[in-house]
Design a protein around this motif. Structure first.
Motif, PDB file in Angstrom:
ATOM      1  N   LYS A  69       5.596  -1.950 -19.125  1.00 35.46           N
ATOM      2  CA  LYS A  69       4.358  -1.970 -18.348  1.00 35.46           C
ATOM      3  C   LYS A  69       4.679  -1.703 -16.882  1.00 35.46           C
ATOM      4  N   VAL A  70       3.851  -0.868 -16.296  1.00 31.78           N
ATOM      5  CA  VAL A  70       4.013  -0.531 -14.885  1.00 31.78           C
ATOM      6  C   VAL A  70       2.681  -0.802 -14.193  1.00 31.78           C
ATOM      7  N   THR A  71       2.745  -1.440 -13.039  1.00 33.74           N
ATOM      8  CA  THR A  71       1.552  -1.736 -12.243  1.00 33.74           C
ATOM      9  C   THR A  71       1.588  -0.897 -10.973  1.00 33.74           C
ATOM     10  N   GLU A  72       0.491  -0.210 -10.700  1.00 34.55           N
ATOM     11  CA  GLU A  72       0.369   0.551  -9.464  1.00 34.55           C
ATOM     12  C   GLU A  72      -0.692  -0.110  -8.597  1.00 34.55           C
ATOM     13  N   ARG A  73      -0.356  -0.304  -7.339  1.00 31.67           N
ATOM     14  CA  ARG A  73      -1.292  -0.906  -6.390  1.00 31.67           C
ATOM     15  C   ARG A  73      -1.400  -0.026  -5.165  1.00 31.67           C
ATOM     16  N   HIS A  74      -2.643   0.308  -4.804  1.00 23.35           N
ATOM     17  CA  HIS A  74      -2.928   1.108  -3.622  1.00 23.35           C
ATOM     18  C   HIS A  74      -3.384   0.174  -2.506  1.00 23.35           C
ATOM     19  N   GLY A  75      -2.976   0.469  -1.306  1.00 27.34           N
ATOM     20  CA  GLY A  75      -3.398  -0.348  -0.181  1.00 27.34           C
ATOM     21  C   GLY A  75      -2.912   0.211   1.134  1.00 27.34           C
ATOM     22  N   ILE A  76      -2.934  -0.653   2.130  1.00 29.98           N
ATOM     23  CA  ILE A  76      -2.493  -0.317   3.483  1.00 29.98           C
ATOM     24  C   ILE A  76      -1.335  -1.248   3.851  1.00 29.98           C
ATOM     25  N   LEU A  77      -0.258  -0.677   4.348  1.00 31.18           N
ATOM     26  CA  LEU A  77       0.864  -1.493   4.818  1.00 31.18           C
ATOM     27  C   LEU A  77       0.428  -2.173   6.106  1.00 31.18           C
ATOM     28  N   ARG A  78       0.291  -3.505   6.093  1.00 28.10           N
ATOM     29  CA  ARG A  78      -0.246  -4.231   7.246  1.00 28.10           C
ATOM     30  C   ARG A  78       0.827  -4.810   8.155  1.00 28.10           C
ATOM     31  N   GLU A  79       1.807  -5.516   7.587  1.00 35.67           N
ATOM     32  CA  GLU A  79       2.783  -6.205   8.427  1.00 35.67           C
ATOM     33  C   GLU A  79       4.155  -6.185   7.770  1.00 35.67           C
ATOM     34  N   THR A  80       5.172  -6.262   8.606  1.00 35.49           N
ATOM     35  CA  THR A  80       6.533  -6.452   8.115  1.00 35.49           C
ATOM     36  C   THR A  80       7.111  -7.700   8.773  1.00 35.49           C
ATOM     37  N   PRO A  92      10.806 -10.452   8.603  1.00 36.67           N
ATOM     38  CA  PRO A  92      12.249 -10.303   8.377  1.00 36.67           C
ATOM     39  C   PRO A  92      12.659 -10.159   6.910  1.00 36.67           C
ATOM     40  N   ALA A  93      11.925 -10.773   5.974  1.00 41.72           N
ATOM     41  CA  ALA A  93      12.331 -10.704   4.568  1.00 41.72           C
ATOM     42  C   ALA A  93      11.306 -10.033   3.658  1.00 41.72           C
ATOM     43  N   VAL A  94      10.052  -9.910   4.088  1.00 41.16           N
ATOM     44  CA  VAL A  94       8.995  -9.367   3.232  1.00 41.16           C
ATOM     45  C   VAL A  94       8.083  -8.437   4.025  1.00 41.16           C
ATOM     46  N   PHE A  95       7.289  -7.646   3.275  1.00 43.56           N
ATOM     47  CA  PHE A  95       6.239  -6.851   3.898  1.00 43.56           C
ATOM     48  C   PHE A  95       4.936  -7.106   3.154  1.00 43.56           C
ATOM     49  N   VAL A  96       3.807  -6.942   3.857  1.00 38.12           N
ATOM     50  CA  VAL A  96       2.487  -7.293   3.334  1.00 38.12           C
ATOM     51  C   VAL A  96       1.663  -6.019   3.157  1.00 38.12           C
ATOM     52  N   VAL A  97       1.032  -5.903   1.968  1.00 37.12           N
ATOM     53  CA  VAL A  97       0.154  -4.786   1.662  1.00 37.12           C
ATOM     54  C   VAL A  97      -1.244  -5.345   1.437  1.00 37.12           C
ATOM     55  N   GLU A  98      -2.221  -4.822   2.186  1.00 36.11           N
ATOM     56  CA  GLU A  98      -3.622  -5.187   1.982  1.00 36.11           C
ATOM     57  C   GLU A  98      -4.183  -4.220   0.951  1.00 36.11           C
ATOM     58  N   LEU A  99      -4.649  -4.757  -0.184  1.00 37.48           N
ATOM     59  CA  LEU A  99      -5.061  -3.926  -1.307  1.00 37.48           C
ATOM     60  C   LEU A  99      -6.428  -3.306  -1.105  1.00 37.48           C
ATOM     61  N   ASP A 100      -6.602  -2.110  -1.684  1.00 35.13           N
ATOM     62  CA  ASP A 100      -7.874  -1.400  -1.674  1.00 35.13           C
ATOM     63  C   ASP A 100      -8.683  -1.784  -2.903  1.00 35.13           C
ATOM     64  N   GLY A 101      -9.983  -1.602  -2.825  1.00 34.17           N
ATOM     65  CA  GLY A 101     -10.841  -1.712  -4.000  1.00 34.17           C
ATOM     66  C   GLY A 101     -11.320  -3.112  -4.287  1.00 34.17           C
ATOM     67  N   GLU A 102     -12.458  -3.163  -4.979  1.00 32.89           N
ATOM     68  CA  GLU A 102     -13.055  -4.443  -5.346  1.00 32.89           C
ATOM     69  C   GLU A 102     -12.489  -4.994  -6.642  1.00 32.89           C
ATOM     70  N   SER A 103     -11.806  -4.149  -7.416  1.00 28.94           N
ATOM     71  CA  SER A 103     -11.288  -4.597  -8.707  1.00 28.94           C
ATOM     72  C   SER A 103     -10.010  -5.416  -8.579  1.00 28.94           C
ATOM     73  N   ALA A 104      -9.431  -5.445  -7.404  1.00 29.33           N
ATOM     74  CA  ALA A 104      -8.194  -6.197  -7.200  1.00 29.33           C
ATOM     75  C   ALA A 104      -8.469  -7.699  -7.226  1.00 29.33           C
ATOM     76  N   LYS A 105      -7.598  -8.431  -7.895  1.00 30.68           N
ATOM     77  CA  LYS A 105      -7.732  -9.891  -7.946  1.00 30.68           C
ATOM     78  C   LYS A 105      -7.395 -10.521  -6.604  1.00 30.68           C
ATOM     79  N   PHE A 106      -6.484  -9.895  -5.888  1.00 34.71           N
ATOM     80  CA  PHE A 106      -6.011 -10.432  -4.624  1.00 34.71           C
ATOM     81  C   PHE A 106      -6.342  -9.453  -3.506  1.00 34.71           C
TER      82      PHE A 106
END
Length: 77
Positions: free
Chosen positions: A30-41, A43-57
């Motif tokens: 199984k492969v999951t694809e998530r579209h979004g905008i790279l918001r912040e980086t 030191p250890a992680v980066f944050v993606v703000e997801l597109d669309g209303e169907s996203a759970k998060f």
């Protein structure tokens, strides 16, 4: 393939605010694809703000180690 975590972070820093596609292994065959905008980086992680209303998060975070170990693939649109 990037050699170190700092190189990965620096490359992502150049793309903050841009559309991104994150492809992740979600389990066996199984492969999951998530579209979004790279918001912040951080030191250890980066944050993606997801597109669309169907996203759970609204936002998800990933580790630079995930890219280094090829658990996820990142493409800029």
């Amino acid at each position: 393939m990037p050699i170190s975590l700092s190189v990965i972070k620096n490359k992502l820093d150049d793309h903050i605010g841009q559309p991104i596609l994150v492809t992740a292994q979600a389990g066996r065959r199984k492969v999951t694809e998530r579209h979004g905008i790279l918001r912040e980086t951080y030191p250890a992680v980066f944050v993606v703000e997801l597109d669309g209303e169907s996203a759970k998060f609204e936002r998800v975070s990933y580790s630079y180690t995930d890219i280094l170990t090829q658990n996820i693939a990142v493409d800029f649109e």
